[in-house]
Design a protein around this motif. Structure first.
Motif, PDB file in Angstrom:
ATOM      1  N   ASP A 270      12.295 -11.856  10.287  1.00 29.75           N
ATOM      2  CA  ASP A 270      13.629 -12.427  10.074  1.00 29.75           C
ATOM      3  C   ASP A 270      14.641 -11.358   9.907  1.00 29.75           C
ATOM      4  OD1 ASP A 270      12.778 -14.839  10.699  1.00 29.75           O
ATOM      5  OD2 ASP A 270      13.028 -15.644   8.605  1.00 29.75           O
ATOM      6  N   ALA A 271      14.392 -10.477   9.111  1.00 30.07           N
ATOM      7  CA  ALA A 271      15.205  -9.370   8.728  1.00 30.07           C
ATOM      8  C   ALA A 271      15.571  -8.215   9.977  1.00 30.07           C
ATOM      9  CB  ALA A 271      14.864  -8.384   7.542  1.00 30.07           C
ATOM     10  N   VAL A 272      14.479  -8.171  10.782  1.00 29.96           N
ATOM     11  CA  VAL A 272      14.831  -7.448  11.689  1.00 29.96           C
ATOM     12  C   VAL A 272      15.708  -8.076  13.065  1.00 29.96           C
ATOM     13  CG1 VAL A 272      13.527  -6.174  13.795  1.00 29.96           C
ATOM     14  CG2 VAL A 272      12.585  -5.989  11.523  1.00 29.96           C
ATOM     15  N   VAL A 273      15.475  -9.183  13.122  1.00 33.46           N
ATOM     16  CA  VAL A 273      16.132 -10.015  14.092  1.00 33.46           C
ATOM     17  C   VAL A 273      17.609  -9.897  13.444  1.00 33.46           C
ATOM     18  CG1 VAL A 273      16.445 -12.412  15.270  1.00 33.46           C
ATOM     19  CG2 VAL A 273      14.529 -11.277  14.899  1.00 33.46           C
ATOM     20  N   GLU A 274      17.816 -10.253  11.957  1.00 36.59           N
ATOM     21  CA  GLU A 274      18.981 -10.132  11.634  1.00 36.59           C
ATOM     22  C   GLU A 274      19.946  -8.717  11.941  1.00 36.59           C
ATOM     23  OE1 GLU A 274      18.486 -11.319   7.782  1.00 36.59           O
ATOM     24  OE2 GLU A 274      17.928 -13.496   8.377  1.00 36.59           O
ATOM     25  N   ALA A 275      19.059  -7.797  11.590  1.00 39.35           N
ATOM     26  CA  ALA A 275      19.646  -6.531  11.660  1.00 39.35           C
ATOM     27  C   ALA A 275      19.973  -6.139  13.233  1.00 39.35           C
ATOM     28  CB  ALA A 275      18.455  -5.213  11.246  1.00 39.35           C
ATOM     29  N   LEU A 276      19.352  -6.614  14.165  1.00 40.40           N
ATOM     30  CA  LEU A 276      19.487  -6.436  15.420  1.00 40.40           C
ATOM     31  C   LEU A 276      20.980  -7.253  15.796  1.00 40.40           C
ATOM     32  CD1 LEU A 276      18.841  -5.592  18.407  1.00 40.40           C
ATOM     33  CD2 LEU A 276      17.536  -7.997  18.733  1.00 40.40           C
ATOM     34  N   GLY A 277      21.006  -8.294  15.344  1.00 38.37           N
ATOM     35  CA  GLY A 277      22.309  -9.088  15.542  1.00 38.37           C
ATOM     36  C   GLY A 277      23.426  -8.374  14.947  1.00 38.37           C
ATOM     37  N   ALA A 278      23.414  -7.741  13.979  1.00 42.29           N
ATOM     38  CA  ALA A 278      24.453  -6.935  12.998  1.00 42.29           C
ATOM     39  C   ALA A 278      24.806  -5.736  13.897  1.00 42.29           C
ATOM     40  CB  ALA A 278      24.123  -6.700  11.718  1.00 42.29           C
ATOM     41  N   VAL A 279      23.844  -4.891  14.375  1.00 42.78           N
ATOM     42  CA  VAL A 279      24.095  -3.769  15.101  1.00 42.78           C
ATOM     43  C   VAL A 279      24.748  -3.991  16.364  1.00 42.78           C
ATOM     44  CG1 VAL A 279      22.801  -1.944  16.241  1.00 42.78           C
ATOM     45  CG2 VAL A 279      21.979  -2.376  14.203  1.00 42.78           C
ATOM     46  N   THR A 280      24.391  -5.050  17.278  1.00 46.43           N
ATOM     47  CA  THR A 280      24.818  -5.353  18.440  1.00 46.43           C
ATOM     48  C   THR A 280      26.027  -6.209  18.408  1.00 46.43           C
ATOM     49  OG1 THR A 280      23.130  -7.350  18.834  1.00 46.43           O
ATOM     50  CG2 THR A 280      22.481  -5.313  19.331  1.00 46.43           C
ATOM     51  N   ALA A 281      26.790  -6.740  17.386  1.00 42.84           N
ATOM     52  CA  ALA A 281      27.810  -7.409  17.223  1.00 42.84           C
ATOM     53  C   ALA A 281      29.100  -6.608  17.658  1.00 42.84           C
ATOM     54  CB  ALA A 281      28.130  -8.160  15.949  1.00 42.84           C
ATOM     55  N   PRO A 282      29.504  -5.410  17.442  1.00 44.07           N
ATOM     56  CA  PRO A 282      30.552  -4.719  17.559  1.00 44.07           C
ATOM     57  C   PRO A 282      30.632  -4.603  19.231  1.00 44.07           C
ATOM     58  CG  PRO A 282      29.366  -3.471  16.028  1.00 44.07           C
ATOM     59  CD  PRO A 282      28.215  -4.495  16.237  1.00 44.07           C
ATOM     60  N   ASN A 283      31.976  -4.912  19.648  1.00 48.41           N
ATOM     61  CA  ASN A 283      32.286  -5.098  21.078  1.00 48.41           C
ATOM     62  C   ASN A 283      31.939  -3.646  21.697  1.00 48.41           C
ATOM     63  OD1 ASN A 283      33.340  -6.621  23.240  1.00 48.41           O
ATOM     64  ND2 ASN A 283      34.887  -5.093  23.322  1.00 48.41           N
ATOM     65  N   LYS A 284      32.285  -2.434  21.098  1.00 47.63           N
ATOM     66  CA  LYS A 284      31.965  -1.359  21.691  1.00 47.63           C
ATOM     67  C   LYS A 284      30.416  -1.078  22.308  1.00 47.63           C
ATOM     68  CE  LYS A 284      31.584   1.524  17.564  1.00 47.63           C
ATOM     69  NZ  LYS A 284      31.856   2.339  16.565  1.00 47.63           N
ATOM     70  N   VAL A 285      29.805  -1.699  21.021  1.00 45.80           N
ATOM     71  CA  VAL A 285      28.154  -1.651  21.278  1.00 45.80           C
ATOM     72  C   VAL A 285      27.704  -2.595  22.464  1.00 45.80           C
ATOM     73  CG1 VAL A 285      25.849  -1.815  20.570  1.00 45.80           C
ATOM     74  CG2 VAL A 285      27.861  -0.803  19.358  1.00 45.80           C
ATOM     75  N   LYS A 286      28.275  -3.776  22.295  1.00 42.60           N
ATOM     76  CA  LYS A 286      27.911  -4.893  23.049  1.00 42.60           C
ATOM     77  C   LYS A 286      28.035  -4.736  24.557  1.00 42.60           C
ATOM     78  CE  LYS A 286      29.004  -8.967  21.365  1.00 42.60           C
ATOM     79  NZ  LYS A 286      29.891 -10.026  20.894  1.00 42.60           N
ATOM     80  N   LYS A 287      29.489  -4.393  24.933  1.00 46.20           N
ATOM     81  CA  LYS A 287      29.799  -4.451  26.362  1.00 46.20           C
ATOM     82  C   LYS A 287      28.859  -3.155  27.145  1.00 46.20           C
ATOM     83  CE  LYS A 287      33.583  -0.900  25.522  1.00 46.20           C
ATOM     84  NZ  LYS A 287      35.158  -0.653  25.615  1.00 46.20           N
ATOM     85  N   VAL A 288      28.221  -2.275  26.252  1.00 44.00           N
ATOM     86  CA  VAL A 288      27.583  -1.495  27.079  1.00 44.00           C
ATOM     87  C   VAL A 288      26.144  -1.904  27.129  1.00 44.00           C
ATOM     88  CG1 VAL A 288      26.364   1.042  26.663  1.00 44.00           C
ATOM     89  CG2 VAL A 288      28.899   0.677  26.397  1.00 44.00           C
ATOM     90  N   LEU A 289      25.433  -2.452  26.228  1.00 41.89           N
ATOM     91  CA  LEU A 289      24.188  -2.931  26.206  1.00 41.89           C
ATOM     92  C   LEU A 289      24.044  -3.947  27.297  1.00 41.89           C
ATOM     93  CD1 LEU A 289      23.033  -2.930  22.419  1.00 41.89           C
ATOM     94  CD2 LEU A 289      22.765  -1.129  24.136  1.00 41.89           C
ATOM     95  N   LYS A 290      24.960  -4.915  27.427  1.00 44.23           N
ATOM     96  CA  LYS A 290      25.337  -5.852  28.474  1.00 44.23           C
ATOM     97  C   LYS A 290      24.964  -5.427  29.913  1.00 44.23           C
ATOM     98  CE  LYS A 290      27.900  -9.655  26.356  1.00 44.23           C
ATOM     99  NZ  LYS A 290      29.267 -10.265  26.693  1.00 44.23           N
ATOM    100  N   GLU A 291      25.046  -4.123  29.958  1.00 41.44           N
ATOM    101  CA  GLU A 291      24.613  -3.588  31.500  1.00 41.44           C
ATOM    102  C   GLU A 291      23.277  -3.780  31.794  1.00 41.44           C
ATOM    103  OE1 GLU A 291      28.266   0.262  31.654  1.00 41.44           O
ATOM    104  OE2 GLU A 291      25.770   0.445  31.564  1.00 41.44           O
ATOM    105  N   TYR A 292      22.351  -3.851  30.681  1.00 42.25           N
ATOM    106  CA  TYR A 292      20.883  -3.816  30.865  1.00 42.25           C
ATOM    107  C   TYR A 292      20.558  -5.152  30.744  1.00 42.25           C
ATOM    108  CZ  TYR A 292      15.877  -2.824  30.130  1.00 42.25           C
ATOM    109  OH  TYR A 292      14.632  -2.822  30.213  1.00 42.25           O
ATOM    110  N   ASP A 293      20.045  -5.840  31.865  1.00 40.32           N
ATOM    111  CA  ASP A 293      19.808  -7.342  32.013  1.00 40.32           C
ATOM    112  C   ASP A 293      19.015  -7.824  31.025  1.00 40.32           C
ATOM    113  OD1 ASP A 293      20.425  -9.759  33.752  1.00 40.32           O
ATOM    114  OD2 ASP A 293      18.391  -9.819  34.014  1.00 40.32           O
TER     115      ASP A 293
END
Length: 335
Positions: A270-293
């Motif tokens: 669970d800690a890994v999934v929670e970490a992934l959520g925290a890392v990908t939450a900022p918009n500057k990260v999210k909008k880039v990672l969303k390019e990859y389906d």
């Protein structure tokens, strides 16, 4: 008079990125490093293969948004390297050839790009004069032929080829002719005192095994295992070996080599999934990672949570193939 506490040696981190999946994995790695280890003082080097005879297509990062995120937002240095020996025919060789571009004489840690940082790497006590690598591996190589040679004969032939002592590499708590007795790593992370010198020897050993291996390797498959066959020999030649308990955080609570995002959701803590959520939450990260389906669907459209709900982490299937098959049946297997 109080004695000063000795500081951990500063080191550099290197991952490889190129067009396609790896550029987004590298962006996620860099974002996780900055999120969970704000105190990291070394250089974050993203090694980028360059076009050349060993690539059919341009292997460089294709997304301007990824390049901008890495360099301008996450403080990474994109460093080009030439594929002299491997390239498209053996892309795992990127991790070997990239090392020559690291700073001479400075300690380094290499990570596969499909790694998530979940804690403070800079707090680990790493002895760079005693290289080591990941023990999160299975007995994938060698495949022992019916009529021999066995594990011992195959591995000893490699140590003999390079003039290396063999007996001290054995884990004598394990039975003879059992794969865990022999020095074998996952090449998902490894470290050493100097990138270029480590890389030169890694390249030398890998090419010699590929092009002029001992007779004992006649029946052995080297693709994709070549890097993991050469790596223990390189580490032993530098006076290294299996990692000690001070490095349990790697493949533990400091990093996670997730390999396939669908597998991360299916089986990691669970800690890994929670970490992934925290890392990908900022918009500057999210909008880039969303390019990859696959990232868009699994991380941001909650397909990952659906994959996670299929499994009980306390009673996971013993074989990874069973996990893959179930994810595929549910249309949730995404690289």
């Amino acid at each position: 008079m109080a004695t000063k506490r000795k500081k951990s040696k500063a080191f550099n981190i290197v991952v490889v990125a190129q067009g396609g999946r790896l550029q987004y994995e590298a962006a996620l790695f860099a974002a996780s490093l900055r999120h969970f280890d704000a105190g990291f003082k070394g250089r974050l080097i993203v090694a980028e293969p360059q076009p050349g005879a060993r690539w059919g297509q341009d292997p460089r990062i294709t997304s301007p948004a990824v390049r901008k995120l890495l360099e301008e937002e996450l403080g990474a240095e994109i460093v080009p390297f030439e594929s002299r020996h491997f390239g498209e025919a053996y892309p795992y060789g990127n991790k070997i050839e990239a090392l020559r571009e690291l700073p001479e004489g400075e300690p380094f840690v290499f990570f596969d790009s499909d790694t998530l940082v979940t804690g403070a790497l800079s707090a680990l006590k790493i002895d760079f004069d005693r290289p080591a690598a990941s023990m999160r591996r299975e007995g994938t190589w060698p495949e022992v032929p019916l009529y021999g040679p066995g594990y011992g004969g195959i591995w000893k032939s490699l140590y003999d080829k390079f003039g290396l002592e063999f007996e001290s590499t054995l884990d004598t708590s394990q039975p003879d002719e059992y794969w865990r007795r022999y020095l074998y790593f996952n090449a998902g992370w490894f470290f050493g005192p100097c990138g270029p010198s480590f890389g030169r020897r890694f390249e030398e050993y890998a090419l010699a095994i590929r092009d002029d291996g001992p007779d004992e390797l006649a029946c052995q498959e080297l693709d994709p295992w070549l890097d993991q066959v050469a790596l223990p020999l390189v580490i032993h030649s530098f006076g290294g070996g299996r990692p000690g308990p001070e490095l349990d955080g790697l493949d533990g609570d400091v990093t996670c080599h997730w390999r396939v995002m669908s597998l991360l959701y299916a089986r990691e803590a669970d800690a890994v999934v929670e970490a992934l959520g925290a890392v990908t939450a900022p918009n500057k990260v999210k909008k880039v990672l969303k390019e990859y389906d696959p990232f868009k669907r699994l991380i941001f459209q909650n397909k990952g949570e659906k994959a996670r709900a299929l499994f009980d982490r306390a009673q996971m299937p013993r074989k990874e193939q069973a996990i893959r098959n179930r994810l595929k049946r549910e249309n949730l297997w995404m690289r």
